[in-house]
Design an enzyme around this catalytic site. Structure first.
Site, PDB file in Angstrom:
ATOM      1  N   ASP A  48      28.970  35.765  57.100  1.00 54.13           N
ATOM      2  CA  ASP A  48      27.826  34.864  57.228  1.00 54.13           C
ATOM      3  C   ASP A  48      28.128  33.655  56.349  1.00 54.13           C
ATOM      4  O   ASP A  48      28.213  33.768  55.126  1.00 54.13           O
ATOM      5  CB  ASP A  48      26.545  35.563  56.758  1.00 54.13           C
ATOM      6  CG  ASP A  48      25.317  34.656  56.911  1.00 54.13           C
ATOM      7  OD1 ASP A  48      25.473  33.523  57.414  1.00 54.13           O
ATOM      8  OD2 ASP A  48      24.217  35.096  56.530  1.00 54.13           O
ATOM      9  N   LYS A 107      22.087  23.710  55.986  1.00 54.38           N
ATOM     10  CA  LYS A 107      22.213  23.253  54.612  1.00 54.38           C
ATOM     11  C   LYS A 107      23.243  22.145  54.467  1.00 54.38           C
ATOM     12  O   LYS A 107      22.966  21.112  53.877  1.00 54.38           O
ATOM     13  CB  LYS A 107      22.606  24.422  53.696  1.00 54.38           C
ATOM     14  CG  LYS A 107      21.785  25.676  53.894  1.00 54.38           C
ATOM     15  CD  LYS A 107      20.341  25.505  53.487  1.00 54.38           C
ATOM     16  CE  LYS A 107      19.439  26.476  54.216  1.00 54.38           C
ATOM     17  NZ  LYS A 107      19.270  27.756  53.612  1.00 54.38           N
ATOM     18  N   TRP A 138      20.313  38.237  51.700  1.00 50.54           N
ATOM     19  CA  TRP A 138      19.276  37.347  52.228  1.00 50.54           C
ATOM     20  C   TRP A 138      18.161  38.203  52.827  1.00 50.54           C
ATOM     21  O   TRP A 138      18.439  39.167  53.548  1.00 50.54           O
ATOM     22  CB  TRP A 138      19.884  36.425  53.292  1.00 50.54           C
ATOM     23  CG  TRP A 138      18.913  35.440  53.881  1.00 50.54           C
ATOM     24  CD1 TRP A 138      17.975  34.718  53.217  1.00 50.54           C
ATOM     25  CD2 TRP A 138      18.804  35.072  55.261  1.00 50.54           C
ATOM     26  NE1 TRP A 138      17.288  33.913  54.099  1.00 50.54           N
ATOM     27  CE2 TRP A 138      17.782  34.113  55.360  1.00 50.54           C
ATOM     28  CE3 TRP A 138      19.484  35.468  56.415  1.00 50.54           C
ATOM     29  CZ2 TRP A 138      17.409  33.535  56.573  1.00 50.54           C
ATOM     30  CZ3 TRP A 138      19.125  34.888  57.625  1.00 50.54           C
ATOM     31  CH2 TRP A 138      18.092  33.923  57.702  1.00 50.54           C
TER      32      TRP A 138
HETATM   33  N1  PLP Z   1      22.317  33.365  56.131  1.00 54.07           N
HETATM   34  C1  PLP Z   1      21.993  33.109  54.872  1.00 54.07           C
HETATM   35  C2  PLP Z   1      22.708  33.824  53.783  1.00 54.07           C
HETATM   36  C3  PLP Z   1      21.005  32.171  54.585  1.00 54.07           C
HETATM   37  O1  PLP Z   1      20.691  31.920  53.313  1.00 54.07           O
HETATM   38  C4  PLP Z   1      20.338  31.523  55.640  1.00 54.07           C
HETATM   39  C5  PLP Z   1      19.239  30.608  55.318  1.00 54.07           C
HETATM   40  O2  PLP Z   1      19.449  29.478  55.147  1.00 54.07           O
HETATM   41  C6  PLP Z   1      20.758  31.787  56.945  1.00 54.07           C
HETATM   42  C7  PLP Z   1      21.732  32.735  57.151  1.00 54.07           C
HETATM   43  C8  PLP Z   1      20.219  31.161  58.188  1.00 54.07           C
HETATM   44  O3  PLP Z   1      19.531  30.009  58.099  1.00 54.07           O
HETATM   45  P1  PLP Z   1      19.306  29.090  59.366  1.00 54.07           P
HETATM   46  O4  PLP Z   1      18.862  29.985  60.483  1.00 54.07           O
HETATM   47  O5  PLP Z   1      18.267  28.143  58.939  1.00 54.07           O
HETATM   48  O6  PLP Z   1      20.608  28.454  59.664  1.00 54.07           O
HETATM   49  O1  TYF Z   2      16.804  31.954  51.568  1.00 55.61           O
HETATM   50  C1  TYF Z   2      16.309  30.874  51.813  1.00 55.61           C
HETATM   51  O2  TYF Z   2      15.451  30.371  51.113  1.00 55.61           O
HETATM   52  C2  TYF Z   2      16.837  30.082  53.004  1.00 55.61           C
HETATM   53  C3  TYF Z   2      15.793  29.566  53.925  1.00 55.61           C
HETATM   54  O3  TYF Z   2      12.866  33.338  56.957  1.00 55.61           O
HETATM   55  C4  TYF Z   2      15.038  30.577  54.732  1.00 55.61           C
HETATM   56  O4  TYF Z   2      17.785  30.856  53.614  1.00 55.61           O
HETATM   57  C5  TYF Z   2      14.237  31.522  54.144  1.00 55.61           C
HETATM   58  C6  TYF Z   2      13.501  32.433  54.879  1.00 55.61           C
HETATM   59  C7  TYF Z   2      13.567  32.413  56.242  1.00 55.61           C
HETATM   60  C8  TYF Z   2      14.359  31.467  56.851  1.00 55.61           C
HETATM   61  C9  TYF Z   2      15.104  30.560  56.096  1.00 55.61           C
END
Ligand code: PLP
Ligand code: TYF
Length: 399
Positions: A212, A248, A131
């Site tokens: 994660d 999600k 990510w």
């Molecule tokens: N970790 C992964 C692999 C993700 O794709 C995301 C994005 O959705 C997150 C963590 C953290 O997202 P959020 O802070 O919106 O929960």
């Molecule tokens: O990878 C994504 O698209 C999601 C959403 O700074 C996302 O994980 C993308 C970028 C970001 C925070 C959330």
């Protein structure tokens, strides 16, 4: 005062939406950010979430601060969802847990905790690729970030041998970040057999696992199946830590609902770890917001609503699986010379198409189809209506 401040680059993923908004094409397609859309391409508020929200409003609860670690019934439910009802550490009361600002906040608290208290290392290994935000989160937590092999671009699949070899060559007691399920960005997960091998290699090196889990339920549609990796590691004697997100699987994106937990050795150790988590949270944001956590708590703890939610998660995962099949089918119908099996083999929100950065630029400039330059597309943005145009666009570029 700020003349020396340099212009920074936009977020690689969130920046896509900016470009998309500027495009005037009537049938433009945004497959950039990973956010679920219904088959009409609209954001989806889960009916279980709407119902929980109504019940909460009816109760006319006050807006007092939560404790530093958040809404107690929420974290209890979150831990149960991840670790499962048969989890030994959970039953023995040795899982330290705190509510966090969604998954990102959980990763950041985890990074900060390890930086301050993990005695053996200050480096975390993340997969290549991972990510886009992982590296920044851990660097800003004060950890060093290194990478291990994960993706094999020749097979558009998992580089299992490379991954195992890299785990085996890490210094003893290294910290390793693992995507529990629905790997972002590749959509490629180890099989259950492969997870067993990864667990063994991790144990051999005395490595510390940081899971994660941002997509529990989104990979297979089944929250238990998606927790296999985490639960298997624990059965094998690992004591991992875990970042959870409800962005999600409950569609609570902007509510910022998440949790960070650490499996410890004993209730006494848990108490000490809990106290240090509080010391980290306090100067960052004092305590987390309550509204989203109350919604999640309701859904996690009310048996009827929980059952309904699980059906809704299955529905979202199912629609994504259907769109994968349709995209592949349409590409084949057009006579594409390429093989597209990876689109249906991969799971979770994303498909890693194997398209190059140049082809992704072409997709955006010539076809108004927007996604990240690494070739990742958010399958959740595909609909029955746009899938044909999407397939045609990809076909025109790849032949
Ligand atoms: N970790 C992964 C692999 C993700 O794709 C995301 C994005 O959705 C997150 C963590 C953290 O997202 P959020 O802070 O919106 O929960
Ligand atoms: O990878 C994504 O698209 C999601 C959403 O700074 C996302 O994980 C993308 C970028 C970001 C925070 C959330």
């Amino acid at each position: 005062t700020w003349s020396q401040v340099p212009q920074g680059p936009p977020d690689a993923i969130l920046g896509i939406t900016e470009a998309f908004k500027k495009d005037s094409h009537p049938k433009k397609i945004n497959l950039g950010v990973g956010a679920y859309r219904d088959d009409k391409g609209k954001p989806y508020v889960l009916p279980s979430v709407q119902q929980a929200e109504q019940e909460i409003v009816k109760k006319k609860l006050d807006k007092e601060y939560a404790g530093i670690t958040g809404v107690p019934e929420f974290v209890k439910g979150a831990a149960l969802l991840a670790y499962g009802p048969n989890s030994a550490p959970l039953k023995e009361g040795r899982v330290a847990i705190t509510q966090t600002i969604s998954g990102t906040g959980a990763l950041r608290i985890g990074g900060a905790f390890l930086q301050r208290h993990y005695p053996h290392a200050k480096t975390i290994y993340i997969p290549t690729p991972s990510w886009a935000n992982h590296k920044a989160v851990f660097l800003d937590s004060g950890l060093e970030v290194k990478q291990y092999r994960y993706y094999n671009k020749d097979t558009i699949g998992l580089d299992f041998d490379g991954m195992i070899a890299d785990i085996k060559s890490m210094p003893k007691n290294s910290i390793v970040l693992l995507h529990a399920c629905a790997h972002n960005p590749t959509g490629i997960d180890p099989t259950e057999e492969q997870w067993k091998g990864i667990s063994d290699a991790m144990k051999e090196g005395g490595h510390y696992s940081f899971f994660d889990m941002a997509y529990q339920g989104f990979a297979s549609g089944d929250t238990d199946r998606d927790a296999f990796s985490l639960r298997h590691f624990i059965e094998q004697g690992h004591q991992p830590c875990l970042a959870q997100s409800f962005a999600k699987n409950m569609g609570l994106y902007g509510e910022r609902v998440g949790a960070f937990s650490i499996v410890t050795e004993s209730t006494e150790e848990k108490a000490r770890v809990d106290s240090q988590i509080k010391i980290l949270v306090r100067p960052l944001y004092s305590n987390p917001p309550v509204h989203g956590a109350r919604i999640a708590s309701y859904i996690l703890n009310d048996p009827a609503l929980n059952k309904q939610w699980l059906t809704e998660v299955e529905g979202m995962a199912g629609r994504i699986i259907k769109m994968r099949a349709l995209l592949k089918e349409n590409l084949e119908k057009l006579g594409s010379k390429r093989k597209w099996d990876h689109i249906t083999d991969q799971i979770g929100m994303f498909a890693y198409t194997g398209l190059t950065a140049e082809q992704m630029t072409q997709l955006a400039e010539e076809h108004s189809v927007y996604a990240t330059k690494d070739g990742r597309i958010s399958v959740a943005g595909i609909t029955s209506e746009n899938v044909e145009r999407l397939a045609e666009s990809i076909y025109k570029i790849t032949g």
